[in-house]
Design a protein around this motif. Structure first.
Motif, PDB file in Angstrom:
ATOM      1  N   ARG A 196       0.831  -1.207   0.000  1.00  0.00           N
ATOM      2  CA  ARG A 196       0.000   0.000   0.000  1.00  0.00           C
ATOM      3  C   ARG A 196       0.868   1.260   0.000  1.00  0.00           C
ATOM      4  N   SER A 197       1.966   1.218   0.738  1.00  0.00           N
ATOM      5  CA  SER A 197       2.867   2.371   0.771  1.00  0.00           C
ATOM      6  C   SER A 197       3.466   2.625  -0.605  1.00  0.00           C
ATOM      7  N   ALA A 198       3.911   1.552  -1.289  1.00  0.00           N
ATOM      8  CA  ALA A 198       4.499   1.710  -2.618  1.00  0.00           C
ATOM      9  C   ALA A 198       3.476   2.271  -3.600  1.00  0.00           C
ATOM     10  N   VAL A 199       2.251   1.735  -3.568  1.00  0.00           N
ATOM     11  CA  VAL A 199       1.206   2.220  -4.478  1.00  0.00           C
ATOM     12  C   VAL A 199       0.845   3.666  -4.150  1.00  0.00           C
ATOM     13  N   GLY A 200       0.727   3.975  -2.861  1.00  0.00           N
ATOM     14  CA  GLY A 200       0.375   5.337  -2.454  1.00  0.00           C
ATOM     15  C   GLY A 200       1.417   6.361  -2.872  1.00  0.00           C
ATOM     16  N   ILE A 201       2.691   6.019  -2.699  1.00  0.00           N
ATOM     17  CA  ILE A 201       3.752   6.943  -3.101  1.00  0.00           C
ATOM     18  C   ILE A 201       3.771   7.107  -4.615  1.00  0.00           C
ATOM     19  N   ALA A 202       3.552   6.002  -5.340  1.00  0.00           N
ATOM     20  CA  ALA A 202       3.565   6.073  -6.798  1.00  0.00           C
ATOM     21  C   ALA A 202       2.449   6.951  -7.339  1.00  0.00           C
ATOM     22  N   THR A 203       1.290   6.923  -6.683  1.00  0.00           N
ATOM     23  CA  THR A 203       0.142   7.701  -7.161  1.00  0.00           C
ATOM     24  C   THR A 203       0.070   9.098  -6.546  1.00  0.00           C
ATOM     25  N   GLY A 204       0.879   9.357  -5.518  1.00  0.00           N
ATOM     26  CA  GLY A 204       0.834  10.654  -4.857  1.00  0.00           C
ATOM     27  C   GLY A 204      -0.218  10.752  -3.778  1.00  0.00           C
ATOM     28  N   ALA A 205      -0.985   9.673  -3.553  1.00  0.00           N
ATOM     29  CA  ALA A 205      -2.037   9.703  -2.535  1.00  0.00           C
ATOM     30  C   ALA A 205      -1.554   9.214  -1.182  1.00  0.00           C
ATOM     31  N   GLY A 206      -0.415   8.516  -1.165  1.00  0.00           N
ATOM     32  CA  GLY A 206       0.132   7.993   0.081  1.00  0.00           C
ATOM     33  C   GLY A 206       1.260   8.854   0.594  1.00  0.00           C
ATOM     34  N   GLY A 207       1.680   8.589   1.820  1.00  0.00           N
ATOM     35  CA  GLY A 207       2.719   9.401   2.432  1.00  0.00           C
ATOM     36  C   GLY A 207       3.966   8.612   2.765  1.00  0.00           C
ATOM     37  N   PHE A 208       4.970   9.317   3.242  1.00  0.00           N
ATOM     38  CA  PHE A 208       6.235   8.723   3.660  1.00  0.00           C
ATOM     39  C   PHE A 208       6.824   9.621   4.737  1.00  0.00           C
ATOM     40  N   SER A 209       7.734   9.078   5.509  1.00  0.00           N
ATOM     41  CA  SER A 209       8.303   9.835   6.618  1.00  0.00           C
ATOM     42  C   SER A 209       9.626  10.473   6.218  1.00  0.00           C
ATOM     43  N   LEU A 210       9.849  11.674   6.731  1.00  0.00           N
ATOM     44  CA  LEU A 210      11.113  12.383   6.547  1.00  0.00           C
ATOM     45  C   LEU A 210      11.631  12.808   7.906  1.00  0.00           C
ATOM     46  N   LEU A 211      12.934  12.796   8.070  1.00  0.00           N
ATOM     47  CA  LEU A 211      13.533  13.275   9.311  1.00  0.00           C
ATOM     48  C   LEU A 211      13.427  14.799   9.376  1.00  0.00           C
ATOM     49  N   THR A 212      13.249  15.296  10.583  1.00  0.00           N
ATOM     50  CA  THR A 212      13.156  16.739  10.776  1.00  0.00           C
ATOM     51  C   THR A 212      13.692  17.095  12.157  1.00  0.00           C
ATOM     52  N   ASP A 213      14.116  18.335  12.313  1.00  0.00           N
ATOM     53  CA  ASP A 213      14.538  18.831  13.632  1.00  0.00           C
ATOM     54  C   ASP A 213      13.741  20.067  14.009  1.00  0.00           C
ATOM     55  N   ALA A 214      12.517  20.153  13.477  1.00  0.00           N
ATOM     56  CA  ALA A 214      11.663  21.314  13.760  1.00  0.00           C
ATOM     57  C   ALA A 214      11.326  21.374  15.252  1.00  0.00           C
ATOM     58  N   THR A 215      11.305  22.563  15.784  1.00  0.00           N
ATOM     59  CA  THR A 215      11.009  22.770  17.204  1.00  0.00           C
ATOM     60  C   THR A 215       9.510  22.690  17.454  1.00  0.00           C
ATOM     61  N   VAL A 216       9.147  22.033  18.542  1.00  0.00           N
ATOM     62  CA  VAL A 216       7.741  21.963  18.933  1.00  0.00           C
ATOM     63  C   VAL A 216       7.348  23.304  19.556  1.00  0.00           C
TER      64      VAL A 216
END
Length: 200
Positions: free
Chosen positions: A36-56
């Motif tokens: 489901r993740s592969a299909v979602g990313i391919a179609t643009g409807a799914g998500g993925f995680s990215l690292l971030t250091d944004a302050t809460v």
């Protein structure tokens, strides 16, 4: 080893088919999130995680300091390179899961029939070990490179909050090495069983 007298040929085939069906169902069920993740990313409807250091963001005077470690991103504006790598990484993870579950099911089936030292078990453990080792590295490598490219592409629109990097858990690679070592043990067991046949 011959089949016990109380087990009919029809019962043996039925149990075999049941195990095969259970293995296929379990394999697809555990691999489904990756698919489901592969299909979602391919179609643009799914998500993925990215690292971030944004302050809460906290209220003024709050006695805490916090920051985010990852963000779930959904976008259809990724370049083809980053999207392809993310899809391949997710697909490699799903295939690794399916092959590993299939090998485990074969292992249980051989134990059920009291044939723990069967040549098929050596093949199964080698497939499982190689899948965990190679598939895990491929999934982490392709997905990690895709995440770094995605972070670089999306940072201008997100205020540079994404870290151009990726995390990697080596535990699955170590498990894969352990399973490959276990296949050597099974291989020695088969050889020993063959050498001792007819001595008792």
């Amino acid at each position: 080893m011959s089949t016990p007298a109380w087990v009919s040929a029809r019962m043996e085939r039925g149990i075999l088919l049941l195990f095969i069906a259970a293995g296929v169902v379990m394999g697809f069920a555990l691999a489904l999130p990756g698919i489901r993740s592969a299909v979602g990313i391919a179609t643009g409807a799914g998500g993925f995680s990215l690292l971030t250091d944004a302050t809460v963001v906290t209220t003024p005077g709050a006695p805490i300091t916090a920051r985010y470690e990852s963000a779930w991103v959904i976008t259809d504006e990724l370049g083809s390179g980053a999207r392809t790598l993310l899809v391949l990484g997710a697909a490699a993870g799903a295939l690794t899961t399916f092959l590993t579950v299939g090998s485990v099911m074969l292992f249980f089936l051989l134990l059920l029939w009291r044939r723990p030292f069967h040549r098929a078990l050596v093949v199964a453990t080698r497939v499982a070990g190689a899948s965990l080792l190679i598939g895990g590295i491929l999934s982490a490598g392709l997905g990690g490179l895709g995440r770094m490219m995605a972070a670089d592409e999306l940072n201008p629109a997100a205020g540079n909050v994404f870290v151009i990097g990726s995390s990697f858990d080596p535990a699955w690679a170590l498990v894969g090495l352990g399973v490959l070592a276990l296949s050597v043990v099974f291989s020695y067991g088969i050889r020993l069983q063959r050498d001792t046949e007819g001595l008792v």
